[in-house]
Design an enzyme around this catalytic site. Structure first.
Site, mmCIF file in Angstrom:
data_model
loop_
_atom_site.group_PDB
_atom_site.id
_atom_site.type_symbol
_atom_site.label_atom_id
_atom_site.label_comp_id
_atom_site.label_asym_id
_atom_site.label_seq_id
_atom_site.Cartn_x
_atom_site.Cartn_y
_atom_site.Cartn_z
ATOM 1 N N SER A 140 0.843 -1.191 0.000
ATOM 2 C CA SER A 140 0.000 0.000 0.000
ATOM 3 C C SER A 140 0.875 1.236 0.000
ATOM 4 O O SER A 140 1.965 1.238 0.591
ATOM 5 C CB SER A 140 -0.899 0.009 1.240
ATOM 6 O OG SER A 140 -1.562 1.254 1.354
ATOM 7 N N LYS A 168 2.988 -2.460 6.315
ATOM 8 C CA LYS A 168 3.261 -2.408 4.881
ATOM 9 C C LYS A 168 4.664 -1.883 4.607
ATOM 10 O O LYS A 168 5.314 -2.313 3.637
ATOM 11 C CB LYS A 168 2.210 -1.563 4.171
ATOM 12 C CG LYS A 168 0.817 -2.196 4.159
ATOM 13 C CD LYS A 168 0.820 -3.590 3.509
ATOM 14 C CE LYS A 168 -0.581 -4.157 3.393
ATOM 15 N NZ LYS A 168 -0.603 -5.496 2.747
#
Length: 245
Positions: A140, A168
């Site tokens: 992301s 992430k």
């Protein structure tokens, strides 16, 4: 026929990714924690004439589950060409660095980082038998340290999800190391942000799921001249799609 495994694929972006790989002629294994939901997903795909697919029970946080999935797929497939590490969780509210609990951080990292490492390591030997193995880690843009620290970034004031973003960012670092270690092999390993997409994960807000799926599948299909160890978000950076770590 090439084979692919997509984790967390009974719904949302994972389901769409599996669907598009099927349309590309792959035999696809849908990994999901709840096998019944996986079988329902397979039935939906079958109604669209996509039959080279089956569900596999796969909980990325459970070593025994991952090992069982590896054994099951290994008995049926001579190799695994594509691994899409899609399964992930947000950790839920509260989302801030100050308020999110240690338990939230542990749960998110166990799924989004350790789960990816667990699955990748389990299936690596099967992928080494493929001619052109591809690994896509679904990341992301909120995991980009550069973007998250830039006040000029459009999402600077609202894209703050401490546990999820940190996981992430860690996944991105794992991607860099994995790509480096496999750099002298046929493997291609990349991190891809599918973009803010209308799924249960976002409360059904965002862009269409077909676009998100295409963004992932694109990097599952790259040839030997394709990128390795890079980070892409076509939503954030139209054109090349590459964004800073």
């Amino acid at each position: 026929m090439k084979t692919a495994l997509v984790t967390g694929a009974n719904k949302g972006i994972g389901f769409e990714t599996a669907k598009q790989l099927l349309q590309q002629g792959f035999y696809v294994y849908i990994g999901c924690r709840d096998l019944e939901k996986g079988m329902q997903a397979v039935a939906r795909l079958n109604t669209e004439g996509l039959n080279q697919v089956e569900a596999v029970q796969l909980d990325v946080t459970d070593q025994l589950s991952v090992a069982a999935a590896r054994a099951a797929i290994g008995r049926k497939a001579g190799c695994l060409d594509v691994l899409i590490n899609n399964a992930g969780i947000s950790g839920g509210a509260p989302y801030t660095a100050i308020a999110a609990s240690p338990e939230q951080f542990l749960a998110v990292f166990n799924t989004n980082v350790i789960g990816v490492a667990r699955v990748t390591q389990a299936f690596l030997d099967l992928m080494q038998k493929a001619a052109h193995p591809r690994i896509v880690n679904v990341s992301s843009s909120v995991g980009s340290l550069t973007l998250q620290s830039d006040p000029a970034w459009p999402a600077y004031d609202y894209g703050k999800y401490a546990a999820y973003g940190a996981s992430k960012a860690a996944l991105n670092m794992y991607t860099v190391h994995l790509a480096y270690e496999l750099r002298n092999t046929p493997f291609k390993v990349n991190a891809v942000c599918p973009g803010y997409t209308k799924t249960d994960f976002t409360g059904n807000n965002g862009g269409d799921v077909a676009t998100a799926g295409r963004r992932i599948v694109k990097y599952a299909l790259i040839d030997e001249n394709g990128p390795n160890g890079r980070f892409f978000s076509e939503e954030t950076h139209p054109g090349s799609g590459e964004i800073p770590w």
